[in-house]
Design an enzyme around this catalytic site. Structure first.
Site, mmCIF file in Angstrom:
data_model
loop_
_atom_site.group_PDB
_atom_site.id
_atom_site.type_symbol
_atom_site.label_atom_id
_atom_site.label_comp_id
_atom_site.label_asym_id
_atom_site.label_seq_id
_atom_site.Cartn_x
_atom_site.Cartn_y
_atom_site.Cartn_z
ATOM 1 N N ASP A 37 59.549 30.885 30.336
ATOM 2 C CA ASP A 37 58.579 31.615 31.154
ATOM 3 C C ASP A 37 59.141 31.871 32.552
ATOM 4 O OD1 ASP A 37 56.968 31.430 29.034
ATOM 5 O OD2 ASP A 37 55.456 30.115 29.955
ATOM 6 N N GLU A 71 62.272 32.185 33.450
ATOM 7 C CA GLU A 71 63.268 33.273 33.418
ATOM 8 C C GLU A 71 62.568 34.624 33.347
ATOM 9 O OE1 GLU A 71 67.247 32.072 31.088
ATOM 10 O OE2 GLU A 71 65.402 31.436 30.102
ATOM 11 N N SER A 116 37.990 56.972 7.699
ATOM 12 C CA SER A 116 37.619 55.591 7.412
ATOM 13 C C SER A 116 37.566 55.443 5.891
ATOM 14 C CB SER A 116 36.298 55.234 8.081
ATOM 15 O OG SER A 116 35.274 55.962 7.485
ATOM 16 N N LEU A 117 37.125 54.288 5.422
ATOM 17 C CA LEU A 117 37.227 53.993 3.993
ATOM 18 C C LEU A 117 35.842 53.800 3.388
ATOM 19 C CD1 LEU A 117 40.082 51.358 4.207
ATOM 20 C CD2 LEU A 117 40.292 53.760 3.604
ATOM 21 N N GLU A 171 45.067 44.133 1.693
ATOM 22 C CA GLU A 171 45.251 43.781 3.102
ATOM 23 C C GLU A 171 43.957 43.233 3.657
ATOM 24 O OE1 GLU A 171 46.335 47.340 5.157
ATOM 25 O OE2 GLU A 171 48.178 47.551 4.001
ATOM 26 N N LYS A 214 40.903 43.277 6.145
ATOM 27 C CA LYS A 214 40.212 44.306 6.930
ATOM 28 C C LYS A 214 39.896 43.690 8.281
ATOM 29 C CE LYS A 214 36.415 47.642 6.537
ATOM 30 N NZ LYS A 214 36.302 47.811 7.947
ATOM 31 N N ASP A 229 38.585 43.150 11.916
ATOM 32 C CA ASP A 229 37.354 43.590 12.564
ATOM 33 C C ASP A 229 37.621 43.915 14.036
ATOM 34 O OD1 ASP A 229 34.770 44.302 12.551
ATOM 35 O OD2 ASP A 229 33.945 42.281 12.491
ATOM 36 N N GLU A 272 44.866 48.474 14.058
ATOM 37 C CA GLU A 272 43.626 47.965 14.627
ATOM 38 C C GLU A 272 43.915 47.209 15.918
ATOM 39 O OE1 GLU A 272 41.290 48.930 12.598
ATOM 40 O OE2 GLU A 272 39.475 47.765 13.004
ATOM 41 N N TYR A 287 48.817 49.052 10.391
ATOM 42 C CA TYR A 287 48.736 49.070 8.927
ATOM 43 C C TYR A 287 48.835 50.458 8.292
ATOM 44 C CZ TYR A 287 43.883 49.767 10.459
ATOM 45 O OH TYR A 287 42.760 50.205 11.104
ATOM 46 N N LYS A 339 44.661 49.359 -1.255
ATOM 47 C CA LYS A 339 45.286 50.687 -1.197
ATOM 48 C C LYS A 339 46.227 50.861 -2.392
ATOM 49 C CE LYS A 339 45.301 50.407 3.838
ATOM 50 N NZ LYS A 339 46.047 50.140 5.063
ATOM 51 N N LYS A 395 33.719 44.739 1.491
ATOM 52 C CA LYS A 395 33.109 44.050 2.643
ATOM 53 C C LYS A 395 32.577 42.684 2.207
ATOM 54 C CE LYS A 395 31.998 46.083 6.222
ATOM 55 N NZ LYS A 395 31.470 47.336 6.665
ATOM 56 N N CYS A 441 2.292 21.598 26.102
ATOM 57 C CA CYS A 441 3.513 22.216 26.621
ATOM 58 C C CYS A 441 4.579 21.146 26.858
ATOM 59 C CB CYS A 441 3.203 22.946 27.921
ATOM 60 S SG CYS A 441 4.694 23.539 28.734
ATOM 61 N N CYS A 462 1.702 28.330 26.361
ATOM 62 C CA CYS A 462 1.299 27.438 27.437
ATOM 63 C C CYS A 462 0.482 28.317 28.381
ATOM 64 C CB CYS A 462 2.530 26.892 28.157
ATOM 65 S SG CYS A 462 2.136 26.155 29.742
ATOM 66 N N CYS A 490 3.111 26.647 35.236
ATOM 67 C CA CYS A 490 4.069 25.806 34.497
ATOM 68 C C CYS A 490 5.484 26.112 34.992
ATOM 69 C CB CYS A 490 3.969 26.097 33.000
ATOM 70 S SG CYS A 490 5.268 25.297 32.048
HETATM 71 S S1 IVH Z 1 43.395 51.774 6.387
HETATM 72 C C1 IVH Z 1 43.339 56.204 5.583
HETATM 73 N N1 IVH Z 1 43.695 49.175 6.650
HETATM 74 O O1 IVH Z 1 38.525 49.756 8.687
HETATM 75 C C2 IVH Z 1 43.434 54.747 5.828
HETATM 76 N N2 IVH Z 1 41.866 50.204 7.763
HETATM 77 O O2 IVH Z 1 36.517 51.491 7.038
HETATM 78 C C3 IVH Z 1 42.681 54.319 6.996
HETATM 79 N N3 IVH Z 1 40.547 48.632 9.119
HETATM 80 O O3 IVH Z 1 38.677 52.847 10.296
HETATM 81 C C4 IVH Z 1 42.435 52.922 7.263
HETATM 82 N N4 IVH Z 1 41.727 46.847 8.678
HETATM 83 O O4 IVH Z 1 39.422 50.759 11.614
HETATM 84 C C5 IVH Z 1 42.938 50.252 6.966
HETATM 85 N N5 IVH Z 1 44.143 46.909 6.825
HETATM 86 C C6 IVH Z 1 43.394 47.968 7.146
HETATM 87 C C7 IVH Z 1 42.286 47.868 7.997
HETATM 88 C C8 IVH Z 1 41.537 49.005 8.280
HETATM 89 C C9 IVH Z 1 40.687 47.327 9.351
HETATM 90 C C10 IVH Z 1 39.447 49.446 9.683
HETATM 91 C C11 IVH Z 1 39.893 50.761 10.288
HETATM 92 C C12 IVH Z 1 39.161 51.823 9.502
HETATM 93 C C13 IVH Z 1 38.056 51.061 8.839
HETATM 94 C C14 IVH Z 1 37.798 51.652 7.459
#
Ligand code: IVH
Length: 667
Positions: free
Chosen positions: A32, A34, A81-82, A110, A112, A114, A167, A219, A283, A307, A401, A419, A424
């Site tokens: 640290d 350095e 999104s998925l 993978e 997911k 948050d 993410e 990812y 995927k 989920k 109370c 009360c 109070c």
């Molecule tokens: S793939 C086209 N991989 O979840 C592929 N998404 O509901 C796009 N997320 O908007 C996303 N972990 O914000 C992918 N390992 C992961 C993820 C991931 C979290 C989020 C991402 C996306 C949402 C999908």
């Protein structure tokens, strides 16, 4: 001069490399001391020779860049999104659908993460921009904040131009530390890692993001063909080689069984991971196969997000204790053997009222299951009867109370005990805390802890005492933890609060049933305190959204002489008693409609959206019912979206909201 330029470049590379080894590989190569030495050397040179300082210099990682507003960035390839799935059979259906198209897919499972999704662009190997997902097509430019995230390389290992996606998240430990600090300062706690990360990235001043210690998992590679890559797994390895932080838990699996095994494994391990995950992403590995499967208008057909169900954990109910709110309402609270639920320790959970406890049949000593409602507020789900030993104690509602001992009363047709003693101390201090709180008079720097101190010291007993606090200035400065400057700031904030618009004062007075929204409605309708004070119950009942209980509370409050004296007193002290807010605007889309906003809207915070809805005379509420007119759905919406679909309530996605707000000139 050339030497200096060269030295600066050398230092930059050296620091960036050290940073990568430390943060991405978790394998420090220099000490640290350095690191600090080189960083200071570079800082000094940059000050002297700003013309050579690079925008992506490691010195910029500490923040300090302030922007006026977020610029928009259009995604060349939309950020999708998925589709969510919740059980085994939906996973099987996904696999079957793909097989029916004639494929024999291998999958990558993978975690997911948050957090919030981000797109990172590099030009010739150098970090160029960072953007949020936004509505999928247009996101916000958060480059200044992304630069402060230590695991985002400022230069990658090959001098290529590339976009990667992933993410941004906050680790559980970081959130815990941040919240401990916020609690000390009397600030509201951040509810979970996702909100904390999203809030940090939405800051105009990058010093704040820098302090928040954000992190990334990368990812997704939108343009794999450009780099001769044929599978998703290869894309992950390629991005890792370039210097990105890719998640080590990702795994190739052959079939549905492999997917289910992965899900089971991480359902177990989830609590032990240092970051929050809310599911598993599956995927198709082969990119040609992905391309042939293609996309729907919203989602890829080659991936799904499983989920997790809300996590339930067992623990022991060791006691039930009672707290007194500012209206005198008594709330029973479960005292629990501390357990970790979704990454944070739970020791207490509200039990609402006597009936709630009786309905659940709780006894003290019972084993109960705990869950986080909406993933945030802990709640007791049920008692595990099979765990009863026979020595559990029956619950008995208190009759007096817990603070002042006066007898409790139940109001007609209501479930709560109150009360009734207006003096109070518990009611009092809660009332004072409420008066200065954010949605009421919003006196900056006046947290719960400070109010408790001043109350215990006898400086503040009643609301008007807040405005006489300057009398105690010298005493305050001498108190531990209150410096000259912080006292001055506090007194100034108190003085400023006198200019608040009427609704803040109305809400702050804590009249039973008047929330901040009703306060605004009343202030706007009656314009002045005087006008409102003279209204009868019948007159109040004519207003939409004011029911008989509320009308009676308001009439009772203002006909009480003590309350009249309080208001007179506050007026004498110089508090504004008029509505200063904006008059209502109208719009066919918002006026007189009831909205529920759910999920994360990428281009605007929920509070702001609700404020706009209300400024057009719409109503924003938190739960979906048959009375809801529109549900606005952002990313990760959860059960409210499902309910809206069940009830066939119109849904607006981000894009629709964006278009309407744009047309109204709100953005
Ligand atoms: S793939 C086209 N991989 O979840 C592929 N998404 O509901 C796009 N997320 O908007 C996303 N972990 O914000 C992918 N390992 C992961 C993820 C991931 C979290 C989020 C991402 C996306 C949402 C999908």
């Amino acid at each position: 001069m050339e030497d200096i330029k060269q030295r600066m470049e050398e230092l930059e590379q050296l620091l960036e490399e050290a940073n990568y080894n430390y943060y991405v590989l978790d394998n420090p190569t220099i000490t640290d001391q350095e690191f600090d030495k080189y960083l200071r050397e570079l800082e000094t040179l940059e000050e002297k020779y700003p013309e050579y300082a690079s925008l992506n210099s490691p010195t910029k990682r500490v923040g300090g860049m302030v922007i006026d507003k977020f610029q928009k960035i259009t995604h060349k390839i939309p950020m999708l999104s998925l589709p969510d799935v919740f059980n085994e059979s939906e996973i099987e259906a996904f696999d079957e659908r793909i097989r029916k198209s004639g494929f024999h897919p291998e999958y990558v499972c993978e975690l997911k993460i948050d957090g919030l999704s981000v797109s990172l662009r590099y030009e010739n190997g150098i970090f160029y921009s960072g953007a949020t997902r936004g509505n999928g097509t247009v996101g916000e430019d958060i480059t200044h904040n992304v630069r402060t995230i230590k695991t985002v390389p400022m230069r990658i290992k090959k001098p290529i131009s590339i976009e990667v996606r992933g993410e941004i998240y906050m680790a559980k430990e970081t959130l815990a530390r941040l919240n401990a600090k916020r609690s000390q300062n009397g600030q509201a706690l951040l509810q979970n890692c996702r909100n904390a990360a999203a809030g940090s990235i939405r800051q105009l001043d990058s010093s704040i993001a820098a302090e928040r210690n954000l992190d990334t998992w990368i990812y997704h590679l939108p343009n794999p063909l450009d780099y001769g890559i044929h599978t998703h797994y290869e894309a992950l390895e390629f991005m890792k080689e370039l210097g990105f932080k890719t998640n080590p838990e990702s795994r190739k699996v052959k079939d549905v069984q492999g997917i289910l095994d992965f899900i089971h494994e991480y359902t177990e391990k989830r609590g032990y991971l240092p970051y929050d995950i809310d599911g598993v992403v599956v995927k198709v590995n082969d990119l040609d196969m992905q391309r042939e499967l293609g996309y729907t208008s919203k989602y890829p057909r080659w991936a799904i997000a499983y989920k997790f169900p809300a996590e339930e954990v067992l623990t022991k109910l060791t006691d039930i204790i009672f707290t007194v709110g500012r209206t005198g309402r008594i709330t029973p609270n479960a005292v629990l053997d501390p357990v970790i639920v979704m990454g944070s320790t739970v020791k207490r959970a509200t039990l609402h009222n006597e009936d709630y406890i009786l309905e659940k049949g709780l006894k003290i000593g019972d084993t109960v299951s705990i869950r986080k409602a909406g993933d945030v507020i802990p709640e007791v789900v049920e008692v595990k009867l099979e765990r009863r030993l026979g020595n559990e104690k029956d619950f008995e509602m208190i009759q007096n109370c817990p603070i002042c001992g006066s007898p409790l009363k139940k109001k007609k047709d209501q479930v709560d005990h109150y009360c009734m003693n207006p003096n109070c101390p518990a009611r009092h201090i809660e009332g004072l805390i409420h008066f200065v709180s954010r949605h009421a008079m919003n006196i900056d720097g006046f947290g719960e802890k400070i109010m408790e101190d001043f109350f215990n010291l006898g400086f503040i007993k009643e609301i008007p005492d807040i405005y006489h606090l300057d009398v105690h200035k010298n005493d305050l400065i001498e108190l531990e933890g209150y410096g000259n400057k912080s006292v001055d700031n506090l007194l100034m904030a108190i003085e400023e609060s006198k200019n608040n618009s009427l609704e803040r004062l109305l809400f702050g007075l804590g009249i039973g049933g008047i929330g901040d929204k009703t306060a605004l409605l009343l202030a706007r309708k009656f314009q002045t305190m005087e006008n409102l004070m003279t209204k009868t119950k019948e007159e109040l009942l004519k207003i939409r959204d004011i029911g008989p209980i509320l009308a009676e509370n308001i009439e009772n409050y203002f006909s009480n002489v003590d309350n009249q004296a309080l208001i007179h007193n506050l007026k004498e002290l110089g508090l504004n008693m008029k509505f200063l807010g904006e008059e209502l605007k109208t719009s066919d889309d918002f006026t007189d409609k009831r909205f529920v906003v759910t999920g994360t809207i990428s281009f605007m915070g929920r509070d702001e959206i609700e404020r706009i809805i209300e400024s057009y005379g719409g109503k924003a509420s938190s739960s979906v019912s048959s009375k809801t007119d529109v549900v606005i759905v952002g990313e990760n919406p959860g059960s409210k979206e499902t309910k809206a679909r069940e009830l066939q309530i119109p849904i607006w996605d981000e894009e629709k909201l964006y278009t309407i707000l744009k047309e109204l000139g709100e953005i």
